[in-house]
Design an enzyme around this catalytic site. Structure first.
Site, PDB file in Angstrom:
ATOM      1  N   HIS A  58      23.138   0.795   1.582  1.00  0.00           N
ATOM      2  CA  HIS A  58      22.963   1.788   2.655  1.00  0.00           C
ATOM      3  C   HIS A  58      24.264   2.559   2.883  1.00  0.00           C
ATOM      4  O   HIS A  58      25.114   2.140   3.671  1.00  0.00           O
ATOM      5  CB  HIS A  58      22.534   1.080   3.945  1.00  0.00           C
ATOM      6  N   ARG A  62      26.782  12.214   1.669  1.00  0.00           N
ATOM      7  CA  ARG A  62      26.852  13.567   2.267  1.00  0.00           C
ATOM      8  C   ARG A  62      26.776  14.750   1.303  1.00  0.00           C
ATOM      9  O   ARG A  62      26.898  15.887   1.753  1.00  0.00           O
ATOM     10  CB  ARG A  62      28.138  13.716   3.101  1.00  0.00           C
ATOM     11  N   ASP A 302      26.255   0.938   6.091  1.00  0.00           N
ATOM     12  CA  ASP A 302      25.839   2.182   6.765  1.00  0.00           C
ATOM     13  C   ASP A 302      27.044   3.125   6.886  1.00  0.00           C
ATOM     14  O   ASP A 302      27.262   3.762   7.924  1.00  0.00           O
ATOM     15  CB  ASP A 302      25.221   1.907   8.139  1.00  0.00           C
ATOM     16  N   GLY A 321      27.855   7.359  13.799  1.00  0.00           N
ATOM     17  CA  GLY A 321      28.205   6.993  12.427  1.00  0.00           C
ATOM     18  C   GLY A 321      29.672   6.650  12.282  1.00  0.00           C
ATOM     19  O   GLY A 321      30.540   7.338  12.827  1.00  0.00           O
TER      20      GLY A 321
HETATM   21  O1  DOR Z   1      25.073   6.017  12.958  1.00  0.00           O
HETATM   22  C1  DOR Z   1      24.333   6.501  12.125  1.00  0.00           C
HETATM   23  N1  DOR Z   1      24.724   7.517  11.336  1.00  0.00           N
HETATM   24  N2  DOR Z   1      23.084   6.027  12.015  1.00  0.00           N
HETATM   25  C2  DOR Z   1      22.170   6.615  11.238  1.00  0.00           C
HETATM   26  O2  DOR Z   1      21.061   6.135  11.196  1.00  0.00           O
HETATM   27  C3  DOR Z   1      22.503   7.838  10.484  1.00  0.00           C
HETATM   28  C4  DOR Z   1      23.936   7.932  10.227  1.00  0.00           C
HETATM   29  C5  DOR Z   1      24.382   9.297   9.759  1.00  0.00           C
HETATM   30  O3  DOR Z   1      23.765   9.828   8.838  1.00  0.00           O
HETATM   31  O4  DOR Z   1      25.392   9.788  10.268  1.00  0.00           O
END
Ligand code: DOR
Length: 424
Positions: A58, A62, A302, A321
């Site tokens: 995950h 970008r 993430d 994020g």
């Molecule tokens: O904190 C997050 N950022 N959670 C997400 O589900 C998407 C991600 C992002 O793409 O910035």
């Protein structure tokens, strides 16, 4: 030229054993304690531990669309520095990979710039808008699964249809679970003590676990392989544990920040802002317990880079994020393994073994004939995490300034050194 790794060690049946390894044309060709070194490039490993390369299922790289936040080149350089030899890339891009043509754009960047293996996800719905199902069949040969990460699929009917399609194509649905009808508009952080004390609008944990519950019901109907993204609540875990006990093809991941932090740790700083938000101490402890008992299959970062400006608005205004690729192993090893809470074997299962098993990715074994995708760990390397050293374009991490005791020493992907630690 062939490469010989000497002076390293591997973990076998819980014990550390010395090893020498020869690598040629991207593969491990020989493992022994006495290899001939003549005419070969020899790398001394100073007793460091050789493990299968980490896999992060995950990450947000970008590109295409948001290369001011991260690129395939910078994101995969950061991944290599974190010990990863493969990552699965989320589809919240521009254009969203919801058809073969859009996916091709992402694949072109990957082919041109990736330092390690990158397996893209296709979107579940066109534009991740939750309305029309994406072109699963056309994308199937090139994707590791389907996800609308960043948003939950709100319609039960569309999620059922997506699962039916994914089942026929034998790839998993990877779900960001968030029932938007249970969210208060403008939410900032977990709906707990910090939110109440600071007058911030809270995010109701039920928004996560209700959708996990719905999806498990749909898995029961469709038989689709189903993986839950970034689990943050104890209630989700209870449901996932029960689904597994029932024999449903359900798996899940959590991220280092949910295992190591909770809303008691919040600071009014964008480094603490992500979705789902940091939950309570009880959620954090339940996640660690679930990692130990195997309910949690993978630890995924993430990794979600944003620009400095986008993260400069504190808890209130920063985008959701944080980055995670370059801190995951040092913080997890220091806080969970060194303290005796989680075994090194369990951590490596979550970082190397289970991600490959669930997503059908190659490697994962240190054996002759296997791909030379390897991570070399220095388990005695006290240092302080400094985000200024990151290869990622983003610096936003709650782990900045943490004292850690281990580091990634070197990463090899397809037999090539893709990262070598400068420290020492
Ligand atoms: O904190 C997050 N950022 N959670 C997400 O589900 C998407 C991600 C992002 O793409 O910035």
């Amino acid at each position: 030229m062939n490469l010989v790794l000497t002076g390293g060690a591997v973990l076998r049946n819980g014990s550390v054993q010395p090893i020498e390894m020869e690598i040629s044309q991207g593969r491990i060709v020989s493992i022994s304690s006495t290899l001939s070194k003549e005419g070969k490039t020899v790398i001394e490993l100073h007793n460091h531990l050789i493990v299968p390369g980490f896999v992060d299922v995950h990450v947000h790289l970008r590109q295409p669309g948001f290369s001011y936040k991260e690129t395939i080149a910078s994101g995969t350089a950061a991944a290599a520095a974190g010990g990863y030899t493969a990552v699965c890339a989320m589809p919240n891009l521009k254009p969203v990979p919801d058809c073969l043509e859009n996916l091709q754009e992402e694949l072109n960047y990957i082919q041109k710039d990736a330092r390690i293996h990158v397996y893209p996800f296709g979107a579940i719905t066109c534009g991740e808008k939750g309305e029309t199902i994406a072109d699963f069949a056309a994308m199937a040969p090139y994707v590791c699964g389907w996800s609308d990460d960043g948003r939950g699929v709100q319609s039960d009917e569309r999620m059922r249809r997506a699962m039916e399609l994914a089942k026929t194509l034998d790839k998993p649905i990877v779900a960001h679970c968030e029932d938007e009808s249970l969210l208060t508009p403008g939410w900032r952080i977990h709906d707990g003590a910090y939110a109440h004390a600071h007058n911030l609008i809270g995010n109701n944990p039920e928004s996560e676990w209700r959708q996990v519950e719905r999806d498990i019901g749909l898995v029961r109907e469709t038989g689709c392989r189903y993986h839950v993204c970034h689990v943050s609540t104890k209630e989700s875990l209870t449901r996932i544990r029960a689904a597994k006990a029932e024999g449903l093809p359900v798996s899940c991941e959590t991220a280092p920040h949910y295992l190591l932090l909770c809303d008691d740790d919040l600071q009014d700083d964008g480094r603490f802002k992500m979705n789902p938000p940091l939950r309570t101490a009880a959620d954090r402890d339940a996640l660690v317990e679930a990692l130990v008992d195997g309910t949690i299959d993978c630890i995924a970062t993430d990794h979600a880079p944003h620009s400095a400006a986008e993260k400069s608005g504190g808890l209130h205004m920063s985008l959701n994020g944080i980055v995670g690729l370059e801190t995951a192993f040092p913080v997890l090893y220091t806080k969970l393994v060194k303290t005796g809470i989680v075994s090194l074997t369990a951590l490596l299962n979550a970082l190397c073994v289970n991600p490959r098993r669930l997503f059908g990715l190659p490697g994962g074994e240190i054996a002759e004939g296997q791909p030379a995708d390897l991570t070399i760990l220095d388990l005695d390397c006290p240092h302080v995490i400094d985000s200024a050293d990151f290869l990622s374009m983003s610096r936003s991490t709650p782990f900045d300034g943490w004292n850690v005791s281990a580091a990634v020493h070197m990463t090899l992907c397809d037999g090539e050194i893709v990262y070598q630690e400068a420290r020492e």
